[in-house]
Design a protein around this motif. Structure first.
Motif, PDB file in Angstrom:
ATOM      1  N   ASN A  61     -15.236   2.560 -13.327  1.00 46.28           N
ATOM      2  CA  ASN A  61     -15.457   1.456 -14.272  1.00 46.28           C
ATOM      3  C   ASN A  61     -14.184   1.061 -15.021  1.00 46.28           C
ATOM      4  O   ASN A  61     -14.216   0.743 -16.210  1.00 46.28           O
ATOM      5  N   LEU A  62     -13.062   1.064 -14.310  1.00 47.84           N
ATOM      6  CA  LEU A  62     -11.799   0.616 -14.882  1.00 47.84           C
ATOM      7  C   LEU A  62     -11.497  -0.785 -14.341  1.00 47.84           C
ATOM      8  O   LEU A  62     -11.853  -1.124 -13.221  1.00 47.84           O
ATOM      9  N   ASN A  63     -10.835  -1.566 -15.165  1.00 43.04           N
ATOM     10  CA  ASN A  63     -10.426  -2.911 -14.725  1.00 43.04           C
ATOM     11  C   ASN A  63      -9.018  -2.795 -14.146  1.00 43.04           C
ATOM     12  O   ASN A  63      -8.025  -2.871 -14.869  1.00 43.04           O
ATOM     13  N   ILE A  64      -8.934  -2.593 -12.838  1.00 45.08           N
ATOM     14  CA  ILE A  64      -7.644  -2.381 -12.167  1.00 45.08           C
ATOM     15  C   ILE A  64      -6.969  -3.735 -11.961  1.00 45.08           C
ATOM     16  O   ILE A  64      -7.515  -4.618 -11.289  1.00 45.08           O
ATOM     17  N   GLN A  65      -5.774  -3.871 -12.522  1.00 45.15           N
ATOM     18  CA  GLN A  65      -5.085  -5.150 -12.442  1.00 45.15           C
ATOM     19  C   GLN A  65      -3.966  -5.164 -11.398  1.00 45.15           C
ATOM     20  O   GLN A  65      -3.772  -6.150 -10.696  1.00 45.15           O
ATOM     21  N   GLU A  66      -3.232  -4.055 -11.300  1.00 47.00           N
ATOM     22  CA  GLU A  66      -2.115  -4.035 -10.352  1.00 47.00           C
ATOM     23  C   GLU A  66      -1.756  -2.588 -10.046  1.00 47.00           C
ATOM     24  O   GLU A  66      -1.903  -1.704 -10.881  1.00 47.00           O
ATOM     25  N   VAL A  67      -1.273  -2.371  -8.811  1.00 51.26           N
ATOM     26  CA  VAL A  67      -0.729  -1.070  -8.415  1.00 51.26           C
ATOM     27  C   VAL A  67       0.644  -1.313  -7.802  1.00 51.26           C
ATOM     28  O   VAL A  67       0.799  -2.155  -6.924  1.00 51.26           O
ATOM     29  N   THR A  68       1.633  -0.567  -8.288  1.00 53.69           N
ATOM     30  CA  THR A  68       2.980  -0.715  -7.733  1.00 53.69           C
ATOM     31  C   THR A  68       3.559   0.649  -7.374  1.00 53.69           C
ATOM     32  O   THR A  68       3.171   1.674  -7.923  1.00 53.69           O
ATOM     33  N   GLU A  74      -8.534   2.881  -3.665  1.00 54.64           N
ATOM     34  CA  GLU A  74      -7.828   3.194  -2.421  1.00 54.64           C
ATOM     35  C   GLU A  74      -6.594   2.303  -2.317  1.00 54.64           C
ATOM     36  O   GLU A  74      -6.694   1.077  -2.269  1.00 54.64           O
ATOM     37  N   ILE A  75      -5.440   2.943  -2.299  1.00 59.38           N
ATOM     38  CA  ILE A  75      -4.161   2.235  -2.306  1.00 59.38           C
ATOM     39  C   ILE A  75      -3.571   2.287  -0.905  1.00 59.38           C
ATOM     40  O   ILE A  75      -3.445   3.369  -0.304  1.00 59.38           O
ATOM     41  N   HIS A  76      -3.232   1.126  -0.378  1.00 55.54           N
ATOM     42  CA  HIS A  76      -2.625   1.029   0.956  1.00 55.54           C
ATOM     43  C   HIS A  76      -1.110   0.929   0.762  1.00 55.54           C
ATOM     44  O   HIS A  76      -0.598  -0.091   0.288  1.00 55.54           O
ATOM     45  N   LEU A  77      -0.406   1.986   1.117  1.00 55.88           N
ATOM     46  CA  LEU A  77       1.034   2.037   0.868  1.00 55.88           C
ATOM     47  C   LEU A  77       1.776   1.143   1.852  1.00 55.88           C
ATOM     48  O   LEU A  77       1.590   1.252   3.070  1.00 55.88           O
ATOM     49  N   THR A  78       2.630   0.269   1.350  1.00 58.19           N
ATOM     50  CA  THR A  78       3.418  -0.599   2.240  1.00 58.19           C
ATOM     51  C   THR A  78       4.504   0.200   2.956  1.00 58.19           C
ATOM     52  O   THR A  78       4.949  -0.187   4.031  1.00 58.19           O
ATOM     53  N   GLN A  79       4.925   1.303   2.347  1.00 55.46           N
ATOM     54  CA  GLN A  79       5.887   2.208   2.996  1.00 55.46           C
ATOM     55  C   GLN A  79       5.258   3.592   3.056  1.00 55.46           C
ATOM     56  O   GLN A  79       5.062   4.224   2.021  1.00 55.46           O
ATOM     57  N   PRO A  80       4.895   4.104   4.249  1.00 57.41           N
ATOM     58  CA  PRO A  80       4.312   5.446   4.345  1.00 57.41           C
ATOM     59  C   PRO A  80       5.243   6.496   3.740  1.00 57.41           C
ATOM     60  O   PRO A  80       6.459   6.305   3.659  1.00 57.41           O
ATOM     61  N   THR A  81       4.647   7.599   3.325  1.00 55.91           N
ATOM     62  CA  THR A  81       5.392   8.626   2.608  1.00 55.91           C
ATOM     63  C   THR A  81       6.359   9.381   3.508  1.00 55.91           C
ATOM     64  O   THR A  81       6.184   9.453   4.726  1.00 55.91           O
ATOM     65  N   THR A  82       7.376   9.925   2.860  1.00 58.26           N
ATOM     66  CA  THR A  82       8.232  10.913   3.512  1.00 58.26           C
ATOM     67  C   THR A  82       8.137  12.198   2.691  1.00 58.26           C
ATOM     68  O   THR A  82       8.092  12.147   1.457  1.00 58.26           O
ATOM     69  N   ALA A  83       8.107  13.339   3.376  1.00 59.16           N
ATOM     70  CA  ALA A  83       7.824  14.601   2.715  1.00 59.16           C
ATOM     71  C   ALA A  83       8.878  15.018   1.711  1.00 59.16           C
ATOM     72  O   ALA A  83       8.623  15.799   0.821  1.00 59.16           O
ATOM     73  N   SER A 116       7.645   1.801  -6.930  1.00 58.16           N
ATOM     74  CA  SER A 116       9.043   1.325  -7.042  1.00 58.16           C
ATOM     75  C   SER A 116       9.075  -0.177  -7.307  1.00 58.16           C
ATOM     76  O   SER A 116       9.823  -0.931  -6.641  1.00 58.16           O
ATOM     77  N   ASP A 117       8.238  -0.613  -8.252  1.00 53.79           N
ATOM     78  CA  ASP A 117       8.141  -2.019  -8.669  1.00 53.79           C
ATOM     79  C   ASP A 117       7.614  -2.939  -7.579  1.00 53.79           C
ATOM     80  O   ASP A 117       7.605  -4.169  -7.750  1.00 53.79           O
ATOM     81  N   THR A 118       7.195  -2.395  -6.450  1.00 57.94           N
ATOM     82  CA  THR A 118       6.650  -3.216  -5.357  1.00 57.94           C
ATOM     83  C   THR A 118       5.128  -3.160  -5.408  1.00 57.94           C
ATOM     84  O   THR A 118       4.540  -2.072  -5.314  1.00 57.94           O
ATOM     85  N   PRO A 119       4.456  -4.313  -5.560  1.00 59.22           N
ATOM     86  CA  PRO A 119       2.989  -4.321  -5.573  1.00 59.22           C
ATOM     87  C   PRO A 119       2.413  -3.751  -4.277  1.00 59.22           C
ATOM     88  O   PRO A 119       2.931  -4.013  -3.189  1.00 59.22           O
ATOM     89  N   THR A 147       6.215   7.306  -7.101  1.00 60.50           N
ATOM     90  CA  THR A 147       5.550   7.110  -8.392  1.00 60.50           C
ATOM     91  C   THR A 147       4.647   5.892  -8.302  1.00 60.50           C
ATOM     92  O   THR A 147       5.123   4.757  -8.103  1.00 60.50           O
ATOM     93  N   LEU A 148       3.357   6.148  -8.421  1.00 61.43           N
ATOM     94  CA  LEU A 148       2.358   5.071  -8.483  1.00 61.43           C
ATOM     95  C   LEU A 148       2.245   4.614  -9.929  1.00 61.43           C
ATOM     96  O   LEU A 148       2.175   5.440 -10.843  1.00 61.43           O
ATOM     97  N   VAL A 149       2.211   3.323 -10.156  1.00 66.39           N
ATOM     98  CA  VAL A 149       1.962   2.786 -11.489  1.00 66.39           C
ATOM     99  C   VAL A 149       0.746   1.875 -11.400  1.00 66.39           C
ATOM    100  O   VAL A 149       0.777   0.859 -10.698  1.00 66.39           O
ATOM    101  N   VAL A 150      -0.324   2.280 -12.083  1.00 64.81           N
ATOM    102  CA  VAL A 150      -1.555   1.496 -12.082  1.00 64.81           C
ATOM    103  C   VAL A 150      -1.684   0.824 -13.441  1.00 64.81           C
ATOM    104  O   VAL A 150      -1.721   1.494 -14.487  1.00 64.81           O
ATOM    105  N   THR A 151      -1.738  -0.499 -13.439  1.00 59.28           N
ATOM    106  CA  THR A 151      -1.969  -1.267 -14.659  1.00 59.28           C
ATOM    107  C   THR A 151      -3.465  -1.551 -14.744  1.00 59.28           C
ATOM    108  O   THR A 151      -4.060  -2.046 -13.774  1.00 59.28           O
ATOM    109  N   TYR A 152      -4.060  -1.233 -15.890  1.00 59.47           N
ATOM    110  CA  TYR A 152      -5.520  -1.342 -15.972  1.00 59.47           C
ATOM    111  C   TYR A 152      -5.956  -1.536 -17.417  1.00 59.47           C
ATOM    112  O   TYR A 152      -5.142  -1.448 -18.351  1.00 59.47           O
ATOM    113  N   GLY A 153      -7.220  -1.798 -17.583  1.00 58.71           N
ATOM    114  CA  GLY A 153      -7.819  -1.915 -18.909  1.00 58.71           C
ATOM    115  C   GLY A 153      -9.238  -1.391 -18.874  1.00 58.71           C
ATOM    116  O   GLY A 153      -9.842  -1.257 -17.814  1.00 58.71           O
ATOM    117  N   VAL A 154      -9.770  -1.094 -20.063  1.00 58.62           N
ATOM    118  CA  VAL A 154     -11.147  -0.605 -20.184  1.00 58.62           C
ATOM    119  C   VAL A 154     -11.770  -1.249 -21.415  1.00 58.62           C
ATOM    120  O   VAL A 154     -11.138  -1.312 -22.471  1.00 58.62           O
TER     121      VAL A 154
END
Length: 864
Positions: A75-82, A98-107, A84-87, A112-119
């Motif tokens: 029940n969070l109002n998810i506004q943006e996920v970035t 569920e976040i779909h990474l534009t660049q798959p991880t390297t071990a 490295s500043d990339t949405p 750093t995920l940044v989720v902008t949200y409100g409640v």
């Protein structure tokens, strides 16, 4: 966490299964990586009960090529996920992000995920408290509650205890409010009418221990070894804070030594908040407590619960916060030790007898749940929601298991094992096997036999013990019978019996220490023969009473009287009192009456008073009244509660006098308020005036608003005993209104369920209508009180309201108690009028028998 509110009790159900429909195995999720750090940056809008902000999560991937991450977020109002500043594209269904990474991880590289949200107006996780039309004097506060899995309701996270990370919270609040959080306050800034607090927790901990508390608090500063110890309470409660929490630095010293690890955090704060849904919550370095734990001067006289609560939450800073459970199924490791720490502190502060009695009551609490609710293994991963595990098996039985470990190892090796466990697992996660490994590493002992019987399966041994003396051969014969009551679905076989070593002691008049033998008890019935130089004065089964058990002593009266008088263990003296009361008769009354006067320990006097009340002889009344003058309020309380079962004009007058004169103890006055109505409702011999009882209780309601409404709640509970009185019902209904102080209102809600069973059909409809309205309220404690009230009723209409409550509530705790209440109502309905009539007739016969037996005892006494 401490659950101060016992709201799960139901009627005896012959060991029903713990697992309700929908229960399933639970496991920690697959781990995409290690969370290293969580940072919340929030701006609170107190007027609109909302907030905006960002949640940053630094994650070290476990492997290369992960292209999606799933966070818990309800029940969070998810506004943006970035990243490295990339949405980043995402899907959100209101529960999982569920976040779909534009660049798959390297071990090798953290991301750093940044989720902008409100409640807006959250219902769980983070709570806004504010005045309203009904409660205009309520404080403005914000506080969080994460355990078990409620952090996901106030920030997106991997919400399970297996992930440990450092954290920080930066929060903007209006002046003059304080914001308190985990760790150290590293900065404060002022911007216009706001203040920004920045807290940093540098030691790793799980998401459920992240916290925030905001309010216009008084700040009382103490210290331990140079570390700040701070109490935050509503202004004007400073003295209550020192009275209630002032022993904290000494407790920190004691637990640092007992656990072999110095208090590990930069500060220890305790924040007392309004409307808290539990007794306390051990957030890392920042415990939140209900403000109902704050004691005024009178409450401090006989209320040890606050001191125990403070000790419990502080002990969690080691067991739970420093050493973290990997999965909820192992929560007994922390909750059992925190509960056992209440016993340890009681011993440190008040001595061994108080500690032994405290542990006995811990055991009784578990035994009651086992008998009346369900039986389960302490460790189980099958449930609907993890919060269901937070019961008396987890807390009180867990405490008893720790004590059994201590008795098995001895003090020196037990604390060595504790030190090893804490030091080896500091800032890491653990399972039950890690405790076993630490014990073996520190002591060389393998205690799997104990864990198999008490942790990994349900139940405890039930013993009957009898004794005979053979003077010719000078042998004491002790016969021990062990029974086992099966849980639903269990098959009967001998393997279900417990296999334990039990010390049996024999005492003598000369004051020598007990002559003790240890026997192995592992069969249905065993007889043991002990060669002794002379006949023992008394027998002490399970010397030290370390074994979690039930026991019935079937000794002769002389040995029971001697044990009640001379056994050095207060718990053994209590068992003797219980056995004497079951024997009954004038001799037992005299022995118990004498003990009530001469017994040195208040806890035994409490139990002696209770047992006197179980002997259905009029002669028990006079020795009981002596206890009304006892110096200890806890004994006076027990005497008043016991006299409530003597349904006579004499007991009514004695209790009415206590109520009229008052007592230094709130609890005694509350018990007296309940008792006058209870006695009046019983009406043995000449009828008592119901109107007199109601008038007395109305006077209490008008004049005795005191600490936490304890006394007035007693009066409300008393009125509920007058089950056929419409006047009593009308008074109780008035106190269910909004605006009535919350503790008193909750008591009134529960009470209308109690009074319902004797009311007319028209009044029953009024009660059901009121409870239906109340069930729509969202406050957790109100919903629990409604379920409790409905569970006492005997009408099918209560089932409908309960089912609606269970279906509508988002809270699994409320859902469970409502569903259990449905079963209770269905059982109540099954008790038809014919059965009730039989019960009434049986009660009448018992009363007549009491009168006859009392006369007979008098005649026999005169002829001797």
């Amino acid at each position: 966490m401490s659950n101060q509110y016992s709201y799960f009790d139901t009627e005896n159900n012959a060991h029903k299964t713990f697992e309700l429909p929908g229960a399933k195995p639970h496991y920690n999720p697959d781990r995409p990586g290690q969370v290293e750090h969580i940072c919340l940056d929030l701006a609170l809008d107190l007027d609109h009960q909302s907030y905006q902000g960002t949640c940053s999560i630094r994650l070290m991937p476990v492997r290369t090529g992960i292209d999606r991450l799933t966070l818990d977020a309800v029940n969070l109002n998810i506004q943006e996920v970035t990243v490295s500043d990339t949405p980043q594209p995402f899907d959100y269904d209101g529960e999982r992000l569920e976040i779909h990474l534009t660049q798959p991880t390297t071990a090798e590289h953290p991301l750093t995920l940044v989720v902008t949200y409100g409640v807006e107006q959250p219902q769980r996780g983070l709570y806004f408290i504010a005045p309203d039309a009904h409660y205009p004097n309520k404080s403005v506060q914000v506080w969080t509650q994460g355990e078990d899995e409620d952090s996901r309701f106030w920030f997106p996270c991997f919400d399970y205890p297996g992930q440990l990370a450092t954290s920080e919270i930066r929060v903007r609040v209006p002046k003059p409010y304080l914001a308190i959080s985990n760790g150290e306050l590293i900065s404060t800034e002022e911007e216009g009418n706001d203040k920004i607090y920045h807290w940093f927790q540098k030691q790793v901990h799980p998401t459920y221990l992240m916290t925030l508390a905001v309010g216009d608090f008084a700040e009382i500063c103490d210290e331990w070894n140079g570390k700040p110890v701070v109490y935050y309470v509503a202004k004007s409660r400073e003295e209550d804070a020192r009275r209630s929490m002032g022993k904290t630095p000494r407790m920190m010293e004691y637990f640092s030594e007992a656990f072999g690890y110095a208090y590990p955090y930069p500060k220890y704060a305790q924040v007392c908040v309004e409307d808290f849904i539990f007794g306390g919550m051990e957030n890392t370095s920042t415990t939140l407590l209900t403000d109902r734990c704050l004691l005024d001067e009178r409450a401090h006289l006989d209320n040890q619960r606050t001191e125990s609560l403070v000790a419990h939450e502080l002990a969690h800073q080691w067991f739970g916060d420093l050493v973290v459970i990997k999965h909820w199924s192992h929560a007994w490791i922390k909750e059992g030790m925190a509960s056992y720490s209440e016993v340890l502190w009681t011993h440190e502060e008040y001595g061994p007898e108080d500690a032994a009695y405290y542990l006995l009551n811990e055991a009784r609490s578990y035994l009651n749940e086992d008998k009346t609710r369900y039986r389960r293994p302490i460790v189980t991963h099958v449930y609907r929601e993890a919060i269901e595990l937070y019961d008396r098996h987890l807390y009180e039985k867990g405490a008893c298991v720790y004590h059994m470990i201590r008795a098995e190892l001895g003090d020196e090796l037990f604390f060595k094992a504790v030190h090893t466990f804490v030091n080896d697992n500091a800032h890491q996660t653990v399972e039950t096997v890690d405790l076993l490994r630490a014990i073996e590493k520190a002591t060389g002992r393998n205690l799997m036999f104990l864990f198999d019987q008490y942790v990994y399966r349900g139940g405890h041994p039930d013993y009957k013990v009898s004794y005979n003396w053979d003077g010719d051969s000078k042998l004491a014969k002790v016969t021990i019978t062990q029974s086992h009551v099966k849980t639903t679905g269990e098959k009967g076989n001998e393997k279900e019996l417990f296999d334990l070593k039990i010390p049996v002691g024999f005492g003598y008049k000369n004051g020598e220490s007990l002559k003790t033998f240890t026997v192995r008890v592992n069969q249905r019935e065993q007889s043991f023969y002990f060669p002794l130089e002379e006949k023992p004065h008394y027998i002490s089964f399970d010397v030290g009473n370390a074994t979690l058990k039930t026991v019935q002593l079937e000794y002769p009266v002389a040995e029971l009287k001697a044990q009640l008088q001379d056994d050095p263990d207060p718990v053994s003296r209590i068992y003797a009192a219980v056995a004497l009361a079951k024997k009954g008769g004038l001799e037992a009354v005299k022995a118990l009456g004498s003990a009530l006067k001469t017994e040195r320990f208040w806890g035994v006097r409490v139990e002696v008073a209770k047992q006197l009340g179980k002997i259905k002889l009029d002669q028990a009344f006079e020795p009981l009244t002596v206890g009304l003058e006892d110096e200890d309020a806890r004994v006076r309380y027990a005497v008043v509660e016991t006299l409530a079962h003597h349904k006579t004009p004499e007991s009514y007058q004695a209790i009415a006098q206590v109520l009229e004169q008052g007592d230094a103890s709130y609890n005694v006055e509350a018990a007296a308020a309940r008792a006058v109505a209870s006695i009046c409702a019983g009406k043995r011999n000449e009828p008592l005036d119901e109107g007199d009882a109601i008038a007395r209780l109305q006077k209490v309601l008008q004049e005795r608003a005191g600490w936490n409404e304890v006394v007035r709640s007693g009066a409300i509970s008393g009125l509920s005993k007058l089950k056929t009185s419409e006047d009593a019902l009308n008074i109780i209904l008035d106190y269910t209104a909004n605006g009535v102080p919350q503790p008193l209102r909750l008591a009134a809600i529960r009470a209308i369920g109690g009074i319902s069973t004797g009311q007319t059909p028209g009044n029953l409809e009024r009660i059901l209508d009121r409870l239906s309205d109340l069930s729509a309220e969202t406050f957790f404690l109100t919903q629990v009180a409604v379920a409790s009230a409905l569970g006492q009723m005997e009408t099918p209409k209560a089932v409908g309201i309960l089912q609606s409550l269970a279906d509508a509530t988002p809270d699994g705790r409320v859902r469970r108690v409502a569903e259990e209440a449905v079963a209770k109502v269905e059982k109540n309905i099954g008790s038809d009028k014919a059965v009730k009539q039989l019960r009434h007739e049986l009660d009448q016969i018992k009363k007549e028998n009491q009168e006859l037996r009392s006369r007979l005892e008098n005649l026999e006494a005169k002829t001797k």
